[in-house]
Design a protein around this motif. Structure first.
Motif, PDB file in Angstrom:
ATOM      1  N   GLU A   1      26.506  66.669   9.534  1.00  0.00           N
ATOM      2  CA  GLU A   1      27.480  66.125  10.202  1.00  0.00           C
ATOM      3  C   GLU A   1      28.369  67.363  10.681  1.00  0.00           C
ATOM      4  O   GLU A   1      28.709  67.994   9.624  1.00  0.00           O
ATOM      5  CB  GLU A   1      28.179  64.981   9.709  1.00  0.00           C
TER       6      GLU A   1
ATOM      7  N   GLU B   1      24.858  65.489  13.622  1.00  0.00           N
ATOM      8  CA  GLU B   1      25.304  64.496  14.220  1.00  0.00           C
ATOM      9  C   GLU B   1      26.717  65.283  14.710  1.00  0.00           C
ATOM     10  O   GLU B   1      27.136  65.866  13.689  1.00  0.00           O
ATOM     11  CB  GLU B   1      25.657  63.554  13.079  1.00  0.00           C
TER      12      GLU B   1
ATOM     13  N   LEU C   1      22.367  63.520  16.956  1.00  0.00           N
ATOM     14  CA  LEU C   1      23.003  62.134  16.927  1.00  0.00           C
ATOM     15  C   LEU C   1      24.654  62.318  17.352  1.00  0.00           C
ATOM     16  O   LEU C   1      25.192  63.360  17.144  1.00  0.00           O
ATOM     17  CB  LEU C   1      23.126  61.583  15.504  1.00  0.00           C
TER      18      LEU C   1
ATOM     19  N   ASP D   1      28.235  60.771  17.732  1.00  0.00           N
ATOM     20  CA  ASP D   1      29.352  59.653  17.258  1.00  0.00           C
ATOM     21  C   ASP D   1      29.912  58.982  18.531  1.00  0.00           C
ATOM     22  O   ASP D   1      30.444  59.569  19.283  1.00  0.00           O
ATOM     23  CB  ASP D   1      30.472  60.463  16.666  1.00  0.00           C
TER      24      ASP D   1
ATOM     25  N   ARG E   1      25.744  56.900  16.168  1.00  0.00           N
ATOM     26  CA  ARG E   1      26.512  56.489  14.935  1.00  0.00           C
ATOM     27  C   ARG E   1      27.652  55.953  15.479  1.00  0.00           C
ATOM     28  O   ARG E   1      28.623  56.270  16.342  1.00  0.00           O
ATOM     29  CB  ARG E   1      26.643  57.613  14.062  1.00  0.00           C
TER      30      ARG E   1
ATOM     31  N   ASP F   1      31.001  54.054  15.076  1.00  0.00           N
ATOM     32  CA  ASP F   1      32.263  54.311  14.266  1.00  0.00           C
ATOM     33  C   ASP F   1      32.991  52.833  14.238  1.00  0.00           C
ATOM     34  O   ASP F   1      33.099  52.142  15.198  1.00  0.00           O
ATOM     35  CB  ASP F   1      33.205  55.222  15.168  1.00  0.00           C
TER      36      ASP F   1
ATOM     37  N   THR G   1      20.297  53.598  16.102  1.00  0.00           N
ATOM     38  CA  THR G   1      21.985  53.383  16.243  1.00  0.00           C
ATOM     39  C   THR G   1      22.046  52.980  14.690  1.00  0.00           C
ATOM     40  O   THR G   1      21.425  52.494  13.908  1.00  0.00           O
ATOM     41  CB  THR G   1      21.865  52.152  16.837  1.00  0.00           C
ATOM     42  N   ILE G   2      23.263  53.500  14.329  1.00  0.00           N
ATOM     43  CA  ILE G   2      23.660  53.782  12.802  1.00  0.00           C
ATOM     44  C   ILE G   2      24.889  53.097  12.716  1.00  0.00           C
ATOM     45  O   ILE G   2      26.011  53.726  13.286  1.00  0.00           O
ATOM     46  CB  ILE G   2      23.617  55.148  12.379  1.00  0.00           C
TER      47      ILE G   2
ATOM     48  N   GLU H   1      28.753  52.517  11.089  1.00  0.00           N
ATOM     49  CA  GLU H   1      29.737  52.724   9.955  1.00  0.00           C
ATOM     50  C   GLU H   1      30.157  51.303   9.618  1.00  0.00           C
ATOM     51  O   GLU H   1      31.262  50.798  10.211  1.00  0.00           O
ATOM     52  CB  GLU H   1      30.686  53.808  10.204  1.00  0.00           C
TER      53      GLU H   1
ATOM     54  N   LYS I   1      22.555  51.645   8.534  1.00  0.00           N
ATOM     55  CA  LYS I   1      24.025  51.730   7.984  1.00  0.00           C
ATOM     56  C   LYS I   1      24.351  52.595   7.092  1.00  0.00           C
ATOM     57  O   LYS I   1      23.512  52.727   6.032  1.00  0.00           O
ATOM     58  CB  LYS I   1      24.354  50.122   7.619  1.00  0.00           C
ATOM     59  N   TRP I   2      25.473  52.985   7.252  1.00  0.00           N
ATOM     60  CA  TRP I   2      26.065  53.886   6.007  1.00  0.00           C
ATOM     61  C   TRP I   2      26.415  52.981   4.911  1.00  0.00           C
ATOM     62  O   TRP I   2      26.815  51.850   4.784  1.00  0.00           O
ATOM     63  CB  TRP I   2      27.276  54.423   6.485  1.00  0.00           C
TER      64      TRP I   2
ATOM     65  N   SER J   1      30.684  62.267   4.327  1.00  0.00           N
ATOM     66  CA  SER J   1      31.146  62.498   5.497  1.00  0.00           C
ATOM     67  C   SER J   1      32.477  63.273   5.483  1.00  0.00           C
ATOM     68  O   SER J   1      32.885  63.475   4.490  1.00  0.00           O
ATOM     69  CB  SER J   1      30.999  61.309   6.282  1.00  0.00           C
TER      70      SER J   1
END
Length: 676
Positions: free
Chosen positions: A157, A196, A244, A246, A314, A316, A366-367, A369, A391-392, A435
């Motif tokens: 990241e 990322e 990736l 954000d 990702r 937010d 797709t991730i 947070e 998922k984080w 992170s």
């Protein structure tokens, strides 16, 4: 003087009906500014959505910012779309929309669909293009092999403006191409599979780190043109590195030129501040119940995946979207129609977003947070989930950092903070994040979260990273943490690259490189990342000695690896540990190796003995290094395999050791930034 704006449209009736229904996912092909030929003449077509405007004109440097020169035409169908073709202007022109509302208010707004904005502090949009001759076809064809849930995903990241700056002027940002030249070889050397990027979309306030977006369809001009960002992504792809981005669909700032009160009304945001204002960030919340807003946001997600070849998003602040009472006191929020706190409109939007993304791009991720225990975040929509790919794992992050920050003397009383994660590790497809949020706002750098003297801090850090890389789930590490940055992250300056010359920092970096190699080369560490099939406790109860042992399992039994962690500064000789099978077990990785700035406590290969221990039929006595860990595997030569994996991980470390005089290996070059 009134100039002619020709009544021309890119919209079909079907486009308009999809837009109004919230089902048009490629609005960027219609809205915004498009340089094109119309009836044999070059010019630019403009289209903007402002249903509550009385009049709209395009103002720019091409007409001296004259509000009376180029008035747009409103469509007859009640869609609220204003449009028109202006001849003889093209790419590079600055412009805004001058909007007069029915209340008599006059606003000057940037284009919500602009592909480029002028560099801050300027706020005008720029007629631009995203045309680019991509050369990453091989990557795109094989991307599913790199992005799959059964593949190793190790994410670096980073914030572009503070990763590295101009060597001639520390206040000068490098552009996308300059960053590419330095970033690509660095990531290849470090061994991360993905990068990322903190938000690269245009944002007026640099200290927001990119999370207060005004130009949702524009790459930040601070670092160059759209094509310059495409070049950066392309170069990463050409070197087998995924990208990736954000992405922030949760809120937007109230800048006068942005989305807020776009046509004199609360068009993009909820009118009621109990639903439309975010108290944490002094920003505004999208109205997810409005069809046109859903089309806007989903189109934006598709845009970055299609036009910029991003390999995933990702998302937010998902938690702030899911709950109507997020960061609000009693009386400051409005319950849903059933009296609950769930934001039903945002939930519906997230499900639709993920369905649309995976329908168009089944090989991306797709991730989310998401910091709460909301069920099914990374489960398919058809089974009741939100549809994210991952998922984080925020709970793991908080518990782990809290544990490792404790004096080892007291860790025996908090052993459960490390074992607890396995009670829920497979409820979601988790990514383990260390992170940017963990190294700012007084939280200290990662290495300075660790207790003890300098050597112990770095030993603890390596043990933490070993635990992270061998725990089920994908991985994310913020820039600077890979070499033990000592200062908190500062968005306004480069990382402290001079630290890498010092042995402790060099050791951490070499260890991260070895971990990434191990992670990529050992199928047991990623094939069952999201299934209990891939994990078994060997020792999850030795709190007194602060020792953990577990097996990571692959599809083939011969791929299984054993991880043993000793989280005290005491060398544990003759520690009997259960083994999952017979045969000779070799050490693939030892975090205490001298090449990593360890103390050099070695563990040679061991022969499994038929002594039942820790619920295993086989066991052996190990020497466990202080504040360190071992990764062991059955000797592949004894099971018909090869030692290539072991050699790839161990050989670089042995080379580092061999290059140093024996007496000098524990000698530390003094670093004034390193003194606690």
């Amino acid at each position: 003087m009134q100039h002619t704006v020709e009544n021309y449209s890119l919209f079909t009736d079907f486009d308009v009906s999809l837009f109004r229904a919230g089902k048009h996912y490629k609005l960027y092909e219609k809205f915004g500014s498009h340089a094109l030929f119309h009836e044999g003449r070059s010019g630019t077509y403009f289209a903007v959505w402002a249903p509550n405007a009385e009049a709209i004109s395009v103002v720019g440097n091409f007409n001296g910012w004259n509000p009376y020169s180029h008035a747009l035409h409103v469509r007859w169908d009640g869609s609220g779309i204003w449009e028109g073709f202006i001849p003889n202007i093209g790419v590079g022109e600055l412009y805004k929309y001058r909007i007069r509302s029915y209340q008599g208010e006059t606003l000057e707004k940037g284009d919500p669909f602009a592909l480029q904005w002028e560099q801050s502090p300027g706020t005008a949009s720029v007629v631009s293009t995203t045309w680019y001759e991509w050369k990453d076809e091989a990557w795109m064809r094989a991307r599913h092999e790199r992005n799959g849930l059964n593949k190793p995903v190790s994410v670096y990241e980073m914030h572009l403006g503070s990763w590295i700056r101009s060597p001639d002027d520390p206040d000068k940002l490098l552009d996308y191409r300059g960053i590419a030249d330095k970033l690509v070889p660095y990531i290849k050397d470090a061994g991360f599979t993905h990068v990322e990027l903190l938000p690269v979309m245009e944002h007026p306030y640099y200290p927001s780190w990119g999370y207060q977006i005004t130009g949702y369809f524009a790459a930040s001009s601070r670092y160059g043109s759209p094509q310059d960002l495409m070049y950066l992504i392309e170069q990463l792809h050409l070197n087998d590195i995924g990208v990736l981005l954000d992405w922030v669909p949760s809120h937007f700032p109230g800048d006068a030129h942005g989305l807020y009160r776009f046509d004199g009304t609360h068009l993009y945001e909820h009118q009621d501040p109990r639903q439309g204002y975010h108290p944490d960030w002094s920003s505004y919340i999208f109205n997810y119940g409005r069809n046109e807003i859903r089309s806007f946001l989903i189109s934006n997600a598709i845009f970055w995946l299609e036009r910029y070849h991003a390999d995933g998003l990702r998302v937010d602040a998902v938690a702030s979207m899911l709950y109507l009472d997020y960061s609000r006191k009693e009386g400051e929020w409005i319950p849903n129609e059933y009296g609950g706190r769930e934001n039903l409109q945002a939930i519906g939007f997230l499900k639709e977003l993920n369905e649309a993304v995976y329908q168009h791009f089944p090989d991306v991720q797709t991730i989310a947070e998401e910091s709460t225990s909301w069920p099914g975040v990374s489960r398919p929509v058809y089974s009741g989930g939100l549809g994210f790919g991952m998922k984080w794992m925020m709970g793991w992050m908080h518990d782990t950092l809290q544990y490792f920050s404790r004096d080892p003397l007291f860790r025996q009383h908090h052993y459960g903070q490390l074992t607890f994660s396995m009670l829920y590790a497979f409820h979601e497809n988790f990514m383990l994040p260390l992170s940017h949020d963990e190294v700012v706002h007084g939280k200290g750098s990662m290495v300075y979260k660790m207790p003890g003297d300098e050597w112990q801090r770095f030993a603890n850090l390596r043990a933490l990273y070993l635990y992270m890389y061998t725990h089920p789930g994908t991985k994310l590490l913020f820039m600077g943490c890979e070499f033990g940055q000592t200062a908190e992250w500062n968005y306004n300056q480069s990382l402290d690259w001079h630290l890498v010359q010092y042995e402790p920092h060099q050791g951490v970096f070499e260890f991260i490189k070895s971990l990434n190699r191990l992670y990529r080369n050992e199928p047991a560490l990623y094939e069952h990342s999201f299934s209990p099939t891939g994990f078994e406790w060997v020792e999850g109860g030795d709190a007194y000695n602060s020792v953990l042992a577990y097996v990571r399992k692959g599809i083939r039994r011969e791929d299984d690896v054993l991880v043993v962690l000793n989280l005290t500064p005491i060398v544990r000789y003759f520690y009997r540990c259960g083994l999952p099978s017979h045969g000779e077990w070799i050490v693939l990785l030892n975090s205490d190796d001298r090449g990593y700035y360890g103390s050099g406590i070695e563990q040679s290969a061991v022969q499994a003995e038929p002594i039942r221990w820790m619920n295993q039929d086989w066991s052996a006595q190990l020497t466990l290094p202080p504040l360190g860990g071992l990764v062991l595997k059955r000797n592949p030569e004894r099971q018909g395999g090869s030692t290539e994996v072991q050699q790839e991980v161990v050989a670089p470390v042995k080379a580092i050791q061999a290059s140093k005089p024996a007496k000098a290996r524990r000698k530390v070059k003094k670093d004034p930034d390193n003194e606690a």
